[in-house]
Design a protein around this motif. Sequence first.
Motif, mmCIF file in Angstrom:
data_model
loop_
_atom_site.group_PDB
_atom_site.id
_atom_site.type_symbol
_atom_site.label_atom_id
_atom_site.label_comp_id
_atom_site.label_asym_id
_atom_site.label_seq_id
_atom_site.Cartn_x
_atom_site.Cartn_y
_atom_site.Cartn_z
ATOM 1 N N ASN A 73 0.823 -1.214 0.000
ATOM 2 C CA ASN A 73 0.000 0.000 0.000
ATOM 3 C C ASN A 73 0.856 1.263 0.000
ATOM 4 O OD1 ASN A 73 -2.157 -1.761 0.159
ATOM 5 N ND2 ASN A 73 -2.295 -1.597 2.396
ATOM 6 N N GLY A 74 1.935 1.224 0.734
ATOM 7 C CA GLY A 74 2.771 2.409 0.844
ATOM 8 C C GLY A 74 3.482 2.771 -0.450
ATOM 9 N N LEU A 75 3.758 1.771 -1.257
ATOM 10 C CA LEU A 75 4.448 2.001 -2.528
ATOM 11 C C LEU A 75 3.488 2.096 -3.697
ATOM 12 C CD1 LEU A 75 7.502 -0.423 -2.189
ATOM 13 C CD2 LEU A 75 7.448 2.060 -1.824
ATOM 14 N N ASN A 76 2.187 1.950 -3.425
ATOM 15 C CA ASN A 76 1.175 1.968 -4.505
ATOM 16 C C ASN A 76 1.544 0.966 -5.598
ATOM 17 O OD1 ASN A 76 -0.360 4.008 -3.273
ATOM 18 N ND2 ASN A 76 1.036 5.555 -4.077
ATOM 19 N N THR A 77 1.913 -0.211 -5.158
ATOM 20 C CA THR A 77 2.428 -1.225 -6.083
ATOM 21 C C THR A 77 1.782 -2.564 -5.804
ATOM 22 O OG1 THR A 77 4.565 -0.099 -6.280
ATOM 23 C CG2 THR A 77 4.517 -2.435 -6.834
ATOM 24 N N ILE A 78 1.467 -3.285 -6.867
ATOM 25 C CA ILE A 78 1.057 -4.669 -6.714
ATOM 26 C C ILE A 78 2.112 -5.561 -7.340
ATOM 27 C CG2 ILE A 78 -1.396 -4.097 -6.621
ATOM 28 C CD1 ILE A 78 -1.643 -5.291 -9.469
ATOM 29 N N TYR A 79 2.106 -6.806 -6.905
ATOM 30 C CA TYR A 79 3.122 -7.761 -7.347
ATOM 31 C C TYR A 79 2.465 -9.048 -7.821
ATOM 32 C CZ TYR A 79 6.045 -4.651 -4.539
ATOM 33 O OH TYR A 79 6.669 -3.554 -4.009
ATOM 34 N N LEU A 80 3.192 -9.767 -8.647
ATOM 35 C CA LEU A 80 2.794 -11.109 -9.031
ATOM 36 C C LEU A 80 4.028 -11.984 -8.937
ATOM 37 C CD1 LEU A 80 0.430 -12.861 -10.070
ATOM 38 C CD2 LEU A 80 1.369 -12.541 -12.372
ATOM 39 N N LEU A 81 4.033 -12.860 -7.945
ATOM 40 C CA LEU A 81 5.127 -13.809 -7.773
ATOM 41 C C LEU A 81 4.778 -15.070 -8.536
ATOM 42 C CD1 LEU A 81 7.770 -14.716 -6.430
ATOM 43 C CD2 LEU A 81 6.388 -15.479 -4.477
ATOM 44 N N MET A 82 5.673 -15.469 -9.401
ATOM 45 C CA MET A 82 5.419 -16.636 -10.250
ATOM 46 C C MET A 82 6.492 -17.683 -9.977
ATOM 47 S SD MET A 82 4.264 -14.761 -13.785
ATOM 48 C CE MET A 82 5.894 -14.146 -14.142
ATOM 49 N N ASN A 83 6.065 -18.822 -9.493
ATOM 50 C CA ASN A 83 6.970 -19.928 -9.193
ATOM 51 C C ASN A 83 6.711 -21.108 -10.115
ATOM 52 O OD1 ASN A 83 8.260 -18.682 -6.921
ATOM 53 N ND2 ASN A 83 6.471 -19.171 -5.665
ATOM 54 N N GLY A 84 7.699 -21.963 -10.243
ATOM 55 C CA GLY A 84 7.518 -23.158 -11.062
ATOM 56 C C GLY A 84 7.072 -22.834 -12.472
ATOM 57 N N LEU A 85 7.725 -21.864 -13.085
ATOM 58 C CA LEU A 85 7.270 -21.391 -14.393
ATOM 59 C C LEU A 85 7.351 -22.477 -15.454
ATOM 60 C CD1 LEU A 85 8.750 -17.817 -14.213
ATOM 61 C CD2 LEU A 85 6.350 -18.375 -14.638
ATOM 62 N N LYS A 86 6.350 -22.456 -16.328
ATOM 63 C CA LYS A 86 6.236 -23.425 -17.412
ATOM 64 C C LYS A 86 6.236 -22.679 -18.742
ATOM 65 C CE LYS A 86 3.166 -26.251 -14.518
ATOM 66 N NZ LYS A 86 1.820 -26.885 -14.431
#
Length: 115
Positions: A73-86
């Motif tokens: 919230n403080g950085l006005n940022t969202i993230y998407l962590l992607m593991n086990g990429l195919k």
Amino acid sequence: QVQLVESGGGLVEAGGSLRLSCAASESIFNFNAMAWYRQAPGKQRDLIARITRGGRIDYADSADGRLTASRDNGLNTIYLLMNGLKSEDTAVYYCNANFLDTNYWGRGTQVTVSS
């Protein structure tokens, strides 16, 4: 004018991980929701995850238990962590924000998974 800037994409080997970021030009609490989408070559743009103003996160089947959304919230940022990429995760990943019934999009960040 709302601006969304994605970053963090790149070339990664199958099984690897990446974390995408989407920085918004204003407080994310101004938005009804923010979301991650992706568009593979020749396919439609599909929803991956949606984060409401209140912080609830809803996932589409495409998240597959390997893709996890979060926000700062403080950085006005969202993230998407992607593991086990195919290889099938190869796509352009877009950030979306809904503000006053208008959808705003970032330019996208390319993720390429090599097998």
